[in-house]
Design a protein around this motif. Sequence first.
Motif, PDB file in Angstrom:
ATOM      1  N   ARG A 291     -12.761  -4.733   5.703  1.00 18.73           N
ATOM      2  CA  ARG A 291     -11.400  -4.470   5.236  1.00 18.73           C
ATOM      3  C   ARG A 291     -10.126  -5.595   5.094  1.00 18.73           C
ATOM      4  NH1 ARG A 291      -9.396   0.369   9.228  1.00 18.73           N
ATOM      5  NH2 ARG A 291      -7.867   0.772   7.650  1.00 18.73           N
ATOM      6  N   GLY A 292     -10.717  -6.741   5.162  1.00 13.25           N
ATOM      7  CA  GLY A 292      -9.932  -8.187   4.818  1.00 13.25           C
ATOM      8  C   GLY A 292      -9.647  -8.044   3.421  1.00 13.25           C
ATOM      9  N   THR A 293      -8.405  -8.698   3.159  1.00 19.21           N
ATOM     10  CA  THR A 293      -7.907  -8.895   1.692  1.00 19.21           C
ATOM     11  C   THR A 293      -8.906  -9.729   0.785  1.00 19.21           C
ATOM     12  OG1 THR A 293      -6.251 -10.285   2.491  1.00 19.21           O
ATOM     13  CG2 THR A 293      -5.458  -7.887   2.192  1.00 19.21           C
TER      14      THR A 293
ATOM     15  N   HIS B 119      -0.244   2.207   5.912  1.00 15.87           N
ATOM     16  CA  HIS B 119      -1.363   1.687   6.934  1.00 15.87           C
ATOM     17  C   HIS B 119      -1.282   2.646   8.204  1.00 15.87           C
ATOM     18  CE1 HIS B 119      -0.853  -1.896   4.332  1.00 15.87           C
ATOM     19  NE2 HIS B 119      -2.244  -2.094   4.270  1.00 15.87           N
TER      20      HIS B 119
ATOM     21  N   LYS C 121       0.899  -1.151   0.215  1.00 13.56           N
ATOM     22  CA  LYS C 121       0.009   0.055   0.044  1.00 13.56           C
ATOM     23  C   LYS C 121       1.056   1.223   0.043  1.00 13.56           C
ATOM     24  CE  LYS C 121      -3.974   1.996   2.342  1.00 13.56           C
ATOM     25  NZ  LYS C 121      -4.910   2.059   3.502  1.00 13.56           N
TER      26      LYS C 121
ATOM     27  N   GLU D 237      -4.482  -6.422  12.761  1.00 14.47           N
ATOM     28  CA  GLU D 237      -4.574  -5.652  11.530  1.00 14.47           C
ATOM     29  C   GLU D 237      -3.489  -5.886  10.522  1.00 14.47           C
ATOM     30  OE1 GLU D 237      -7.293  -3.672  10.784  1.00 14.47           O
ATOM     31  OE2 GLU D 237      -8.397  -4.211  12.501  1.00 14.47           O
TER      32      GLU D 237
ATOM     33  N   LYS E 292      -4.917  -9.007   8.699  1.00  9.71           N
ATOM     34  CA  LYS E 292      -6.038  -8.909   8.116  1.00  9.71           C
ATOM     35  C   LYS E 292      -5.746  -7.858   6.783  1.00  9.71           C
ATOM     36  CE  LYS E 292      -9.029  -5.743   9.833  1.00  9.71           C
ATOM     37  NZ  LYS E 292     -10.245  -5.329  10.812  1.00  9.71           N
ATOM     38  N   GLN E 293      -5.118  -6.698   7.027  1.00 12.02           N
ATOM     39  CA  GLN E 293      -4.864  -5.862   5.826  1.00 12.02           C
ATOM     40  C   GLN E 293      -3.617  -6.187   4.928  1.00 12.02           C
ATOM     41  OE1 GLN E 293      -6.017  -1.804   6.508  1.00 12.02           O
ATOM     42  NE2 GLN E 293      -6.599  -2.240   8.596  1.00 12.02           N
ATOM     43  N   SER E 294      -2.744  -7.254   5.462  1.00 11.82           N
ATOM     44  CA  SER E 294      -1.535  -7.653   4.859  1.00 11.82           C
ATOM     45  C   SER E 294      -0.432  -6.584   4.820  1.00 11.82           C
ATOM     46  CB  SER E 294      -1.790  -8.320   3.600  1.00 11.82           C
ATOM     47  OG  SER E 294      -0.820  -9.081   3.225  1.00 11.82           O
ATOM     48  N   CYS E 295      -0.234  -5.790   5.854  1.00 12.85           N
ATOM     49  CA  CYS E 295       0.833  -4.850   5.934  1.00 12.85           C
ATOM     50  C   CYS E 295       2.311  -5.447   5.956  1.00 12.85           C
ATOM     51  CB  CYS E 295       0.451  -4.001   7.082  1.00 12.85           C
ATOM     52  SG  CYS E 295       1.817  -2.732   7.137  1.00 12.85           S
TER      53      CYS E 295
END
Length: 646
Positions: free
Chosen positions: A516-518, A370, A366, A377, A380-383
Amino acid sequence: MKRAPKDVIASARTVSRRALVVGGLQLGVVGALGLRMQSLQVEQADQFRLLAEENRINIRLLPPSRGLIFDRNGIPIAANEQNYRVVMVREDAGDVGEVLAKLTEIVDIDPSDLARAMEEMRRRSPFVPVTIADRLSWEDVAQINLNTPALPGIQAEVGLSRVYPWGADLAHVVGYVGPVSDYDLSRIDDPDPLLQIPKFQIGKTGAENKLERSLRGSAGTRRIEVNAAGRIMRELDRQEGDPGKDVQLTLDSRLQSYVQARLDNESAGAVVIDLENGDLRAIASAPAFDPNLFVRGISVSDWTALNADKYRPLAAKAVQGTYPPGSTFKMVTVMAAMEAGVVAPDETVYCPGYTDVFNIRFHCWKRGGHGNIDLHESLKQSCDCYYYEIAQRVGIDKMAEMARKLGLGVRHDLPLSAVAEGLAPDKEWKARVRGEEWRIGDTVNASIGQGYVLTSPLQLAVMTARIATGRVVTPRLIRLIDGVEQPSGLGESLGINENTMRRVRASMVDVCNHRRGTAYGSRIIDEAHQMAGKTGTSQVRRITPEERAAGVTRNEDLPWERRDHALFVGYAPYDNPRYAVSVVVEHGGGGSAAAAPIARDILLQAQYGGPPPLEAYPAGVRDKIAEQQSRIEARVPQGSSGLSRV
């Protein structure tokens, strides 16, 4: 001196008894000879008349019937079918060329088969039968039998040949058989006499090859009497061999066929594991090939086409393909960090979109970052930046140790060809293999499943199964051999803190079920069958600073072979796990777009034991799913339980 009358009488009596004994013995011998002569001249006259006409007794091997292979439901996935063939024994034929010329006047035989047979007869002993042609019709066999007196050394036979009812759907698992070759014989120290039988079929790849000894059986023999013209007069006796052992796999052939169909038009691999016992329910690689092409010896054109295909249909991608795992590896990194006590579950790491390590910039997927993000998180958001940070704290050796504990970088013992070991690298590995010192940048790369890390779809499915259960799930492919149950694959506890396991599982649930999950776009609506999982995308090319500054080129705008690999791992139901799945789509782009929808469909199919109701899917995709189900159901064969070893 004159003998006394008494002595003379006694002596006469003795001589008379001896004469009687000797005479009796002579009479017995003469009688036995007379009876034997009667037997030879009367009772066995026909037999010796035939022998007098240069008849001979031949001993021939009887190939055993090859053991069958079944799926978990008893459906044959490797069976036998009758095969009519014509063979020649060179020492009985006399003028081989003349006999073959006569044979071709009776039945139509391909010239290439004749040339091959002639070459084979030159290489083999003169008394070994050589197959001239096979898969003949009954009418051809009848014509050959009628003309046997004019065809010395020629004999029509009926045998068994392998057939694969499910075609390409199980090709990479079951493998295939083919005629034994000189190369096969050169690899065996003490070859079975069966292997000397021309065109005898042995396992070449897959389970057929790895279970060859069990499936082959042992030869029988028969003694036959043939006359001078080569005609079989009678069979004197027969001793049957032992048939090969039947094998039952853990695979569900209909689920396997569904997965294969769902991967259609992709270059991909997928694995489904039953979490109750480690049974492999499906191992699919796409594209595939028809193993029946190999049974008689594949043609040059077919072989060339398979080898020239850039999507590699001969490769068993599910077990031998290795790929950077991308973000599916993040569970390994965070579990290693938590077990080492270097990160707290609620601790946050700031993600501005990149992390600088010794003047090298590592980017998050991203671009804008993030912000502050914690363990939950981050998964969940794959940071990416979260893992760059915690990996530097825990170090590569503990990450590699956790990876191996979860089944990565380990060669799982399965009866399949070329099962990959993958790679969970550490400092010792790099020093030993590359002669270089491990660098902190290597650790940062490994933290998100890039760099040196390599995994197969099988290993990723095992990792997911172990995370879902907290146990050492070992994949099992063989359920029964000759009716004997093989060991279960459900092992002991992993020994990982349960709090660590719960945190990771909860994050995987939100990957699929939180907005917000990928993988939210591939969620399951049916609450009783919802899944948990993790998306992954692994780069296969380096993105230069110039390209990043101008804007990274989209995958769809790149040549296929330069696009990212797409990955997804998951299990379901998330609150009572029963199945784990992994999907890798070569050069598929993003894991959320390409791999997650496939994994969702597979998990639903496995849980329902067939097509799930459309209500299990988000409303926006139901029309598409209905069309997809209709197309796949038309392709999936029903299977057959009627094929047998005879």
